[in-house]
Design a protein around this motif. Structure first.
Motif, short mmCIF file in Angstrom:
data_model
loop_
_atom_site.label_atom_id
_atom_site.label_comp_id
_atom_site.label_asym_id
_atom_site.label_seq_id
_atom_site.Cartn_x
_atom_site.Cartn_y
_atom_site.Cartn_z
N UNK A 147 0.58 -1.19 -0.13
CA UNK A 147 -0.13 -0.01 -0.17
C UNK A 147 1.10 1.10 -0.21
N UNK A 148 2.00 1.14 0.74
CA UNK A 148 2.98 2.36 1.34
C UNK A 148 3.54 2.51 -0.75
N UNK A 149 3.87 1.59 -1.20
CA UNK A 149 5.21 1.64 -2.09
C UNK A 149 3.68 2.51 -3.12
N UNK A 150 2.34 1.98 -3.66
CA UNK A 150 2.02 1.64 -5.02
C UNK A 150 1.56 3.28 -4.64
N UNK A 151 0.81 4.42 -3.29
CA UNK A 151 0.54 5.13 -2.75
C UNK A 151 1.95 6.57 -3.69
N UNK A 152 2.43 6.33 -2.87
CA UNK A 152 4.08 7.51 -3.53
C UNK A 152 4.60 6.41 -4.91
N UNK A 153 4.21 5.33 -5.44
CA UNK A 153 3.94 5.24 -7.10
C UNK A 153 3.39 6.50 -7.52
N UNK A 154 2.42 6.53 -6.46
CA UNK A 154 1.31 7.48 -8.01
C UNK A 154 1.19 9.47 -7.62
N UNK A 155 2.15 9.17 -6.40
CA UNK A 155 2.01 10.62 -6.36
C UNK A 155 3.47 11.13 -6.83
N UNK A 156 4.36 9.87 -7.56
CA UNK A 156 5.85 10.11 -8.58
C UNK A 156 5.42 10.56 -9.62
N UNK A 157 3.93 9.65 -9.49
CA UNK A 157 3.57 9.33 -11.55
C UNK A 157 2.38 10.73 -11.69
N UNK A 158 2.11 11.29 -11.01
CA UNK A 158 1.02 12.83 -11.71
C UNK A 158 1.94 13.88 -10.37
N UNK A 159 3.03 13.88 -10.27
CA UNK A 159 4.35 15.07 -9.54
C UNK A 159 4.79 15.05 -11.65
N UNK A 160 5.33 13.53 -11.66
CA UNK A 160 6.25 14.10 -12.57
C UNK A 160 5.97 14.25 -13.92
N UNK A 161 4.63 13.93 -14.09
CA UNK A 161 3.48 14.26 -15.62
C UNK A 161 2.90 15.77 -15.43
N UNK A 162 2.87 16.63 -13.82
CA UNK A 162 2.64 17.88 -14.39
C UNK A 162 3.93 18.72 -13.88
N UNK A 163 5.05 17.71 -13.86
CA UNK A 163 6.49 18.85 -14.33
C UNK A 163 6.68 18.52 -15.39
N UNK A 164 6.66 18.19 -16.67
CA UNK A 164 7.12 17.23 -17.59
C UNK A 164 6.02 18.03 -18.74
#
Length: 282
Positions: A147-164
């Motif tokens: 659960x922790x890893x999945x939540x962190x993955x989603x956070x990273x995904x949308x953060x990097x999409x917003x940056x790029x």
């Protein structure tokens, strides 16, 4: 993926980032592809939190042969010239250097890199009345880790999409804020030493007490809806990651649901009891 026009730049970028990780990073090192089919993103992770050295503005043609050998695997000029966006995400367990491959290299106009990370993103100090303590009773430690890893993955995904690609994914920035607050709930609210001690004793389950802001709890219903939406995007291959399994979804619904239930004054429900109830309903 059906994107042969990206292969050459992707190969150059991967070669540079993996060399960089091997020479200047720390194990473990891994490579993967995330993002979307329209904007696939290559990520290279290593365990060092040291930010990469950003490339200079001088063209590679102006660098002497000896200097080029010295900077090989360290400077990121090649990545800057073979991508439409790139950067580094500094995390607790190391860093991810990422890039979105371009269809062709652009030697005259290297893309500037963006270094981001969780440092400095901590919430302001809250009054006790703004906090709520939740008892997570008999949680599966293995499922909690997933659960922790999945939540962190989603956070990273949308953060990097917003940056790029903020203009192409206008909701990514606001989603990153929501996912980030839930990531901090899981990451900061749980005593990692308590979990490690339970694992060291050979426990498969543990009861945890988590203190979180009430404002974060108010966002959980919306967060659970977005998890389902993310799963749908993954199944449709609109996101280049894996959807949750049925077991992962059940655990997350119970885990985050406990924050909502207990804020409303209800008693804790152990994970095993909740899992049996859901199985009987299905």
């Amino acid at each position: 993926m059906g994107r042969p026009e990206l292969i050459e730049c992707a190969e150059y970028g991967v070669a540079e980032l993996v060399t960089n990780a091997l020479l200047h990073g720390e194990q473990p090192i891994w490579v993967r592809v995330r993002g979307t089919r329209d904007h696939p993103r290559v990520e290279v992770h290593d365990a060092s939190r040291q930010p990469p050295i950003l490339p200079g503005s001088e063209p590679l043609s102006d660098v002497g042969e000896d200097d080029l050998l010295l900077t090989f695997g360290r400077g990121l000029d090649i990545v800057a010239r073979c991508s439409t966006a790139w950067g580094a995400q500094i995390e607790e367990d190391g860093k991810i250097v990422w890039f979105v491959p371009s269809t062709e290299s652009h030697d005259d106009t290297p893309v500037p890199g963006v270094i981001s990370g969780a440092d400095g993103d901590r919430a302001d100090r809250l009054e006790p009345s703004d906090l709520i303590e939740v008892e997570i009773r008999d949680a599966s430690l293995g499922a909690l880790n997933v659960c922790q890893n999945h939540t962190r993955e989603l956070y990273r995904e949308v953060r990097l999409l917003s940056l790029a690609h903020e203009s192409r994914y206008p909701l990514a920035k606001s989603l990153a804020s929501l996912f980030g607050s839930l990531d901090r709930l899981v990451r900061d609210g749980i005593d990692s030493h308590e979990v490690e001690a339970a694992l060291a004793r050979g426990q498969r389950t543990a009861t945890l007490r988590v203190t979180v802001p009430r404002s974060t709890v108010a966002s959980i219903d919306r967060f659970l809806e977005l998890l389902d939406l993310a799963d749908a995007f993954c199944r449709e291959e609109r996101l280049l990651s894996l959807a949750r399994s049925r077991e992962q979804r059940r655990f997350q619904e119970w885990f985050f649901g406990e924050f909502v239930r207990q804020q409303q004054g209800e008693s804790p429900i152990p994970w095993a009891e909740a899992a049996e109830g859901r199985q009987s309903v299905s």
